[in-house]
Scaffold this motif. Structure first.
Motif, PDB file in Angstrom:
ATOM      1  N   ALA A 140       0.821  -1.208   0.000  1.00  0.00           N
ATOM      2  CA  ALA A 140       0.000   0.000   0.000  1.00  0.00           C
ATOM      3  C   ALA A 140       0.858   1.262   0.000  1.00  0.00           C
ATOM      4  N   THR A 141       2.067   1.161  -0.516  1.00  0.00           N
ATOM      5  CA  THR A 141       2.975   2.311  -0.510  1.00  0.00           C
ATOM      6  C   THR A 141       2.707   3.277  -1.650  1.00  0.00           C
ATOM      7  N   GLY A 142       1.868   2.898  -2.629  1.00  0.00           N
ATOM      8  CA  GLY A 142       1.603   3.783  -3.757  1.00  0.00           C
ATOM      9  C   GLY A 142       2.596   3.564  -4.873  1.00  0.00           C
ATOM     10  N   ALA A 143       2.536   4.460  -5.848  1.00  0.00           N
ATOM     11  CA  ALA A 143       3.365   4.284  -7.050  1.00  0.00           C
ATOM     12  C   ALA A 143       4.786   4.795  -6.872  1.00  0.00           C
ATOM     13  N   GLY A 144       5.058   5.554  -5.800  1.00  0.00           N
ATOM     14  CA  GLY A 144       6.388   6.142  -5.645  1.00  0.00           C
ATOM     15  C   GLY A 144       7.458   5.139  -5.290  1.00  0.00           C
ATOM     16  N   LEU A 145       7.146   4.215  -4.397  1.00  0.00           N
ATOM     17  CA  LEU A 145       8.117   3.226  -3.936  1.00  0.00           C
ATOM     18  C   LEU A 145       7.820   1.860  -4.553  1.00  0.00           C
ATOM     19  N   ARG A 146       8.891   1.130  -4.806  1.00  0.00           N
ATOM     20  CA  ARG A 146       8.763  -0.250  -5.277  1.00  0.00           C
ATOM     21  C   ARG A 146       9.592  -1.111  -4.343  1.00  0.00           C
ATOM     22  N   LEU A 147       8.926  -1.679  -3.335  1.00  0.00           N
ATOM     23  CA  LEU A 147       9.626  -2.391  -2.277  1.00  0.00           C
ATOM     24  C   LEU A 147       9.725  -3.886  -2.521  1.00  0.00           C
ATOM     25  N   ALA A 148       9.146  -4.377  -3.591  1.00  0.00           N
ATOM     26  CA  ALA A 148       9.161  -5.828  -3.834  1.00  0.00           C
ATOM     27  C   ALA A 148      10.575  -6.402  -3.866  1.00  0.00           C
ATOM     28  N   PRO A 149      11.560  -5.757  -4.537  1.00  0.00           N
ATOM     29  CA  PRO A 149      12.917  -6.345  -4.545  1.00  0.00           C
ATOM     30  C   PRO A 149      13.601  -6.329  -3.182  1.00  0.00           C
ATOM     31  N   TYR A 150      13.051  -5.580  -2.204  1.00  0.00           N
ATOM     32  CA  TYR A 150      13.675  -5.496  -0.888  1.00  0.00           C
ATOM     33  C   TYR A 150      13.201  -6.616   0.036  1.00  0.00           C
ATOM     34  N   LEU A 151      12.062  -7.256  -0.289  1.00  0.00           N
ATOM     35  CA  LEU A 151      11.389  -8.103   0.686  1.00  0.00           C
ATOM     36  C   LEU A 151      11.946  -9.519   0.749  1.00  0.00           C
ATOM     37  N   HIS A 152      12.216 -10.131  -0.428  1.00  0.00           N
ATOM     38  CA  HIS A 152      12.705 -11.519  -0.480  1.00  0.00           C
ATOM     39  C   HIS A 152      11.802 -12.418   0.361  1.00  0.00           C
ATOM     40  N   LEU A 153      10.510 -12.418   0.027  1.00  0.00           N
ATOM     41  CA  LEU A 153       9.521 -13.144   0.809  1.00  0.00           C
ATOM     42  C   LEU A 153       9.765 -14.645   0.742  1.00  0.00           C
ATOM     43  N   PRO A 154       9.542 -15.353   1.839  1.00  0.00           N
ATOM     44  CA  PRO A 154       9.736 -16.813   1.833  1.00  0.00           C
ATOM     45  C   PRO A 154       8.610 -17.503   1.070  1.00  0.00           C
ATOM     46  N   PRO A 155       8.786 -18.750   0.705  1.00  0.00           N
ATOM     47  CA  PRO A 155       7.705 -19.488   0.028  1.00  0.00           C
ATOM     48  C   PRO A 155       6.460 -19.545   0.911  1.00  0.00           C
ATOM     49  N   GLY A 156       5.312 -19.405   0.255  1.00  0.00           N
ATOM     50  CA  GLY A 156       4.053 -19.437   0.984  1.00  0.00           C
ATOM     51  C   GLY A 156       3.518 -18.073   1.337  1.00  0.00           C
ATOM     52  N   VAL A 157       4.270 -17.029   1.115  1.00  0.00           N
ATOM     53  CA  VAL A 157       3.826 -15.661   1.386  1.00  0.00           C
ATOM     54  C   VAL A 157       3.730 -14.927   0.047  1.00  0.00           C
ATOM     55  N   ALA A 158       2.526 -14.515  -0.310  1.00  0.00           N
ATOM     56  CA  ALA A 158       2.282 -13.854  -1.593  1.00  0.00           C
ATOM     57  C   ALA A 158       2.329 -12.339  -1.426  1.00  0.00           C
ATOM     58  N   LEU A 159       2.599 -11.659  -2.517  1.00  0.00           N
ATOM     59  CA  LEU A 159       2.634 -10.193  -2.542  1.00  0.00           C
ATOM     60  C   LEU A 159       1.581  -9.702  -3.530  1.00  0.00           C
ATOM     61  N   ARG A 160       0.725  -8.802  -3.073  1.00  0.00           N
ATOM     62  CA  ARG A 160      -0.275  -8.225  -3.979  1.00  0.00           C
ATOM     63  C   ARG A 160      -0.349  -6.719  -3.769  1.00  0.00           C
ATOM     64  N   THR A 161      -0.820  -6.051  -4.789  1.00  0.00           N
ATOM     65  CA  THR A 161      -0.985  -4.600  -4.734  1.00  0.00           C
ATOM     66  C   THR A 161      -2.271  -4.258  -3.999  1.00  0.00           C
ATOM     67  N   ASP A 162      -2.252  -3.179  -3.280  1.00  0.00           N
ATOM     68  CA  ASP A 162      -3.411  -2.777  -2.490  1.00  0.00           C
ATOM     69  C   ASP A 162      -4.574  -2.403  -3.413  1.00  0.00           C
ATOM     70  N   ASP A 163      -5.744  -2.977  -3.122  1.00  0.00           N
ATOM     71  CA  ASP A 163      -6.953  -2.648  -3.882  1.00  0.00           C
ATOM     72  C   ASP A 163      -8.001  -2.003  -2.987  1.00  0.00           C
ATOM     73  N   GLU A 164      -7.544  -1.421  -1.864  1.00  0.00           N
ATOM     74  CA  GLU A 164      -8.397  -0.674  -0.938  1.00  0.00           C
ATOM     75  C   GLU A 164      -9.438  -1.542  -0.257  1.00  0.00           C
ATOM     76  N   ARG A 165      -9.201  -2.864  -0.202  1.00  0.00           N
ATOM     77  CA  ARG A 165     -10.044  -3.733   0.604  1.00  0.00           C
ATOM     78  C   ARG A 165      -9.548  -3.701   2.052  1.00  0.00           C
ATOM     79  N   PRO A 166     -10.350  -4.144   3.003  1.00  0.00           N
ATOM     80  CA  PRO A 166      -9.877  -4.215   4.390  1.00  0.00           C
ATOM     81  C   PRO A 166      -8.680  -5.162   4.512  1.00  0.00           C
ATOM     82  N   ILE A 167      -7.765  -4.825   5.407  1.00  0.00           N
ATOM     83  CA  ILE A 167      -6.596  -5.661   5.681  1.00  0.00           C
ATOM     84  C   ILE A 167      -7.001  -6.638   6.783  1.00  0.00           C
ATOM     85  N   GLU A 168      -7.168  -7.906   6.428  1.00  0.00           N
ATOM     86  CA  GLU A 168      -7.690  -8.891   7.367  1.00  0.00           C
ATOM     87  C   GLU A 168      -6.547  -9.553   8.139  1.00  0.00           C
ATOM     88  N   GLY A 169      -6.920 -10.385   9.113  1.00  0.00           N
ATOM     89  CA  GLY A 169      -5.952 -11.174   9.845  1.00  0.00           C
ATOM     90  C   GLY A 169      -5.209 -12.109   8.901  1.00  0.00           C
TER      91      GLY A 169
END
Length: 602
Positions: free
Chosen positions: A20-49
């Motif tokens: 949800a950082t907007g178009a200014g920052l691109r943090l995906a290359p910084y995260l190196h997420l482990p398997p099983g954790v997906a990355l999606r762009t914010d679509d203004e839905r509620p952030i659930e548990g």
């Protein structure tokens, strides 16, 4: 700290990261997420548990986003959701008070906050949307076991102590900033009002000294001419003949009439000659110019400067240590002024130890050698007339030469001259001591401080390392980024065939480029499956600076701090790397190879 170090300990039970950082920052290359954790762009839905939101806030709204966007995301967080806020503000300038009320209103607890080691992101904070007080986390991101009441007490107590420490530090910082601003104001006013007067006085003094020198040379020429005239006079020659005869009466008395007759006859002949036919006196050979004597065996630079050039009143040991990293001209009382004019140094350095110990400048500044004090003052005036800085290197008590404090200095360095790594014995000092000296106490670090004062080339530029690698997939990219940013002696550039996915290196201040390396030293990290400790480049550079070798690496026999005929190169001089020759032929071509053990003994 890297973003992954702050984020990954809080990914337990998280399945989705929402950007949800907007178009200014691109943090995906910084995260190196482990398997099983997906990355999606914010679509203004509620952030659930089970979801974690990425938020950003900073001074540059186009890049970091504003506080209103942050508040909107906080309002959409549901119980069990987490968030990571990255700030573009520095830690000492963090406006956390703008978000504090909203965090409390939306039941968001800050679990951890830490500095980030990036150019445009300086602080990160992990938050959690919760209906009950969660235990805080320690430095490593692990929760501290505690129940709700004890957690509240811990947070309240830590807040009071942290607030006390921060207020003291902020007050101290404000006092120092005011002191610096006042000193700069006074210095600027003094410089504006007095620089013209000082320059005019220096020019007048220079003209007066030049006039006195010309007058002295004219007087010498007159005296030399009178001496030649007297030596050629008949009266002097007759006197010499009589003295010779008086010293040896038996032999001299018999020869005296003949010598006097010869003088009389020569005088008659020379008197009867026409003026045009008079023999011209033979021109005496000119003595060699004094400049050649003064500048013999001194260091001169004719090429564009890439090294600091120092003219100094230095001890012999300091001049030798400095000469390993910069161009040094050691001034002596009789030739210092001429050497300043001819070598055009970046800075004039006066070392207090050179004025208090044995040497040509002994007793300078003590009041016991006024001629040396006057000579040193003339050197400072000459340096300022040339537009060069003058620095007092006070490596001893000021009371040893109190007269130096009365001179006008552009800067005063209160420190020793450091330790040259080549003078240390690795076996006796130990690896940790070498690392400490390399980073904090060596001569090159001291000279870097001097270079910053004068705006000259930084000697620490010779420590820059380029890493050459070829990552093939996301795993290689993550491993390369982790190894580079984990080095205690961090590379300045990474050379790869494709820069995709390496934005985190650029954000951390490491240049990512294609082509050939530009740094003076090259480390080949093509094999990214190899385990590289965080001290690898630090130990290699310590060994290189200690030995002055062209290549440093490991040997099968685990040689340590010795020159060897062959090795597996891990750090190579750029010119040697670019030559394309095989490492097996380096020793035969005259290159120096130095071995350092890969792992310290247990």
């Amino acid at each position: 700290m890297r973003l992954t170090d702050l984020l990954h300990p809080h990914l337990d039970a998280v399945t989705t990261v929402v950007d949800a950082t907007g178009a200014g920052l691109r943090l995906a290359p910084y995260l190196h997420l482990p398997p099983g954790v997906a990355l999606r762009t914010d679509d203004e839905r509620p952030i659930e548990g089970g979801e974690l939101a990425l938020l950003s806030y900073g001074p540059d709204v186009d890049l970091h986003g504003g506080e209103d966007a942050c508040r909107a995301v906080l309002a959409r967080m549901r119980p069990g959701a987490r968030g990571l806020i990255v700030f573009g503000h520095r830690g000492s300038e963090l406006p956390y008070h703008r978000l504090l009320d909203d965090l409390v209103a939306h039941r968001c607890q800050v679990l951890r906050a830490a500095p980030l080691d990036y150019v445009h992101l300086h602080v990160g904070a992990v938050i959690a949307r919760t209906d009950e007080l969660l235990p805080p986390h320690d430095f490593f991101g692990r929760p501290v076991p505690s129940d709700g009441y004890a957690t509240a007490l811990r947070i309240a107590d830590e807040y009071v102590f942290a607030d006390l420490a921060s207020r003291s530090l902020r007050a101290r910082t404000l006092d120092l900033e005011r002191t610096v601003e006042e000193a700069e104001r006074i210095r600027a006013a003094t410089g504006q009002d007095g620089i013209a007067d000082r320059l005019a006085a220096a020019v007048r003094e220079k003209d007066q000294l030049a006039a006195a020198l010309r007058a002295a040379r004219d007087r010498v020429d007159v005296l030399q001419a009178r001496v030649r005239m007297l030596e050629g006079s008949t009266s002097l020659r007759v006197g010499k003949a009589l003295v010779t005869a008086a010293r040896s009466p038996k032999r001299g008395a018999a020869r005296l009439p003949g010598e006097l007759y010869g003088l009389w006859r020569g005088r008659r002949i020379s008197a009867g000659r026409a003026p045009d036919s008079a023999p011209k006196p033979q021109a005496e050979p000119e003595a060699p110019a004094d400049d050649r004597f003064h500048l013999a065996h001194r260091a001169l630079t004719a090429a564009p400067r890439d090294r600091l050039v120092v003219a100094g009143v230095l001890t012999a040991a300091t001049a030798e240590d400095f000469a390993a990293d910069v161009v040094v001209n050691r001034l002596l009382p009789h030739d210092g002024r001429l050497l300043l004019q001819r070598t055009d140094p970046d800075v004039l350095v006066v070392q207090l130890s050179a004025c208090t110990g044995d040497g040509p400048w002994w007793l300078t500044g003590t009041g016991l050698a006024p001629d040396l004090d006057r000579t040193l003052a003339e050197l400072l005036a000459e340096a300022r007339a040339l537009g060069r800085s003058v620095v007092l290197w006070r490596d001893g008590p000021a009371s040893a030469a109190p007269g130096l404090a009365r001179l006008a200095w552009d800067a005063v360095v209160d420190a020793d001259t450091g330790v040259r790594l080549a003078r240390l014995h690795p076996a006796a000092e130990g690896r940790e001591r070498l690392r400490e000296v390399f980073r904090e106490d060596c001569t090159r670090v001291r000279l870097a401080r001097l270079a910053r004062l004068t705006g000259a080339p930084d000697p620490l530029d010779e420590r820059r390392v380029a890493v050459v690698a070829a990552p093939r997939d996301r795993t290689d990219v993550a491993r390369l980024v982790g190894q580079v940013l984990g080095q205690l002696h961090r590379p300045v550039e990474v050379v790869v065939p494709d820069a995709a996915g390496l934005e985190e290196l650029t954000a951390a201040g490491v240049a990512v480029r294609r082509g050939q390396p530009l740094a003076p030293w090259v480390a080949d990290w093509t094999d990214l499956t190899e385990d590289r400790p965080d001290t690898l480049l630090l130990d290699l550079m310590c060994a290189q600076e200690h030995s002055g070798a062209d290549a440093v690496g490991h040997t099968p026999t685990a040689d340590d701090y010795v020159f060897v005929p062959s090795l597996r190169p891990l750090l190579v001089r750029r010119s040697l790397h670019m030559s394309g020759t095989e490492p097996g032929s380096w020793a035969g071509q005259g290159h120096r190879l130095f071995a350092v053990r890969g792992k310290e003994p247990s």
